[in-house]
Design an enzyme around this catalytic site. Structure first.
Site, PDB file in Angstrom:
ATOM      1  N   GLU A 130       4.044 -14.262   1.652  1.00  0.00           N
ATOM      2  CA  GLU A 130       3.111 -13.175   1.455  1.00  0.00           C
ATOM      3  C   GLU A 130       1.846 -13.613   0.500  1.00  0.00           C
ATOM      4  O   GLU A 130       0.646 -13.527   1.069  1.00  0.00           O
ATOM      5  CB  GLU A 130       3.628 -11.904   1.070  1.00  0.00           C
ATOM      6  CG  GLU A 130       4.462 -11.059   1.816  1.00  0.00           C
ATOM      7  CD  GLU A 130       3.673 -10.767   3.196  1.00  0.00           C
ATOM      8  OE1 GLU A 130       2.540 -10.955   3.379  1.00  0.00           O
ATOM      9  OE2 GLU A 130       4.394 -10.684   4.217  1.00  0.00           O
ATOM     10  N   TYR A 173      -1.691  -5.121  -2.031  1.00  0.00           N
ATOM     11  CA  TYR A 173      -1.006  -5.519  -0.700  1.00  0.00           C
ATOM     12  C   TYR A 173       0.075  -6.040  -0.813  1.00  0.00           C
ATOM     13  O   TYR A 173       1.297  -5.658   0.034  1.00  0.00           O
ATOM     14  CB  TYR A 173      -2.094  -6.517   0.084  1.00  0.00           C
ATOM     15  CG  TYR A 173      -1.338  -7.179   1.072  1.00  0.00           C
ATOM     16  CD1 TYR A 173      -1.192  -6.729   2.461  1.00  0.00           C
ATOM     17  CD2 TYR A 173      -0.766  -8.403   1.036  1.00  0.00           C
ATOM     18  CE1 TYR A 173      -0.271  -7.383   3.478  1.00  0.00           C
ATOM     19  CE2 TYR A 173      -0.067  -9.130   2.137  1.00  0.00           C
ATOM     20  CZ  TYR A 173       0.231  -8.449   3.182  1.00  0.00           C
ATOM     21  OH  TYR A 173       1.007  -9.291   4.116  1.00  0.00           O
ATOM     22  N   ASP A 206      -3.755  -4.385   4.725  1.00  0.00           N
ATOM     23  CA  ASP A 206      -4.405  -5.481   4.715  1.00  0.00           C
ATOM     24  C   ASP A 206      -5.686  -5.555   5.534  1.00  0.00           C
ATOM     25  O   ASP A 206      -5.934  -4.510   6.386  1.00  0.00           O
ATOM     26  CB  ASP A 206      -3.615  -6.828   5.122  1.00  0.00           C
ATOM     27  CG  ASP A 206      -3.301  -6.828   6.664  1.00  0.00           C
ATOM     28  OD1 ASP A 206      -3.329  -5.845   7.154  1.00  0.00           O
ATOM     29  OD2 ASP A 206      -3.263  -7.896   7.068  1.00  0.00           O
TER      30      ASP A 206
END
Length: 352
Positions: A45, A128, A146
């Site tokens: 991520e 996020y 996002d």
DNA sequence: TAAGCGTGGAA
DNA sequence: TTTCCAAGCTT
């Protein structure tokens, strides 16, 4: 009030079309109750922040092969991590990655916190990423927002407010769609949809699982959403890079300060880049102009970088930087703009 | 809060 | 060639 329709259609589509990725566990593992490795989720991520899946894939493999867990990464040498990150961009991510790994080891016993709220306190983990890890690795009903999610929500609900002002509204709409079951799969489904079907330009509405409820599709405005404020033009800056090679093949490089552009990365000595190129050789030598120029574009400016190359004596004592032995020097460990400078300047030093 | 912060692929 | 832009965070 949660809307079952779009969520169900999205999950069905995801189960049928999910693309395999190195950091994803397959459907078989999921059904067996095996959760994704939080370290792999976190690492992927962070790498995926403002970065495409295609660009991340090889970096993810190299990082996990070299540092299989958060403990190994926390114990890594800073320079090794920065060199392994070289070319991926946004180097503050790599510095924060190390900080985060060390906090997880020092303050959390080597295990990632399992809630979005706790994850938010870690370096390099924002709204996020905290939601993504909480939902994907720990099953928390957290909403992931996002650029993909913003675009899908803006079209699904025909939101005309321009970004970034529309962000709170789009976040609220996304929250309304987040299911209590498989929130991680739901998040990845929306992002996959945005990456493959609900694309920025010419979205493939004909095969979209959300074409029925999509408001923008009905209005024919899908290609115009989300609306965005106009961007500022990029100025052009100029600079000079000095590629010095000692007689034993060692290269003169300097570690850039942690803050600012290319922070923490190795680079060629030179003056700060500005409106005009300034001479700033790290030591007196017969600097030659190889007649090539690096052109590179950063997030907020274009750069035109002139080159100077020189053979340096073994007793060279530069005012700045240090010599990296030929055996240790890897162009792949440089940020891209510096690697471009090497690629263009190095041939001018090789004896004919 | 708006600006700073990379890179490479697509159109 | 240029512009856009991709699974954002920090200050």
């Amino acid at each position: 009030m949660r809307d079952e329709g779009p969520s169900r259609a999205l999950l069905d589509w995801y189960d049928a079309h999910a693309r395999a990725m190195p950091w994803r566990t397959g459907p078989a593992a999921r059904k067996a109750g095996i959760r994704p490795d939080p370290y792999a989720v976190w690492l992927s991520e962070v790498m995926l922040q403002q970065t495409t899946v295609a660009a991340v894939r090889d970096y993810f493999h190299r990082f996990t092969a070299r540092w299989p867990g958060v403990g190994a990464l926390a114990a890594a040498n800073d320079g090794d991590v920065m060199a392994e990150w070289a070319g991926l961009g946004y180097y503050a991510r790599a510095r924060n990655l190390l900080k985060c790994a060390r906090v997880v080891v020092a303050e959390h016993g080597g295990r990632f916190p399992e809630t979005r709220a706790a994850l938010l306190n870690l370096p390099g983990i924002g709204p996020y990423t905290a939601s993504a890890i909480a939902a994907i690795a720990f099953g928390e009903q957290a909403t992931v927002v996002d650029g993909n999610v913003e675009r899908v929500m803006a079209r699904l609900f025909a939101v005309e407010t321009p970004l970034p002002a529309a962000k709170p509204e789009l976040t609220a709409l996304a929250e309304g769609l987040t299911p209590p079951d498989r929130p991680g799969c739901h998040a990845q489904a929306v992002m996959d949809l945005g990456a493959t079907i609900c694309t920025p330009k010419s979205p493939a509405c004909g095969i979209c699982p959300l074409r029925a409820p999509c408001r923008a599709r009905a209005l024919g405005t899908q290609a115009d959403l989300p609306r965005k404020l106009p961007k500022k033009p990029k100025p052009t800056r100029h600079g000079i890079a000095y590629l010095g090679r000692r007689a034993d093949g060692a290269w003169l490089l300097e570690r850039r300060p942690d803050k600012g552009l290319l922070g923490g990365m190795l680079g060629w000595p030179g003056a700060e880049w500005g409106d005009a190129a300034q001479e700033a050789p790290p030591l007196a030598a017969n600097w030659r102009d190889p007649g090539a120029e690096v052109r590179h574009t950063f997030t907020h400016f274009h750069l035109r970088l002139a080159l100077r190359v020189a053979d340096l004596p073994m007793d060279a004592a530069p005012a700045r930087g240090r010599f990296i032995p030929a055996q240790e020097f890897r162009p792949s460990g440089l940020p891209t703009v510096m690697r471009k400078a090497f690629d263009l300047g190095q041939p001018a030093l090789v004896p004919a």
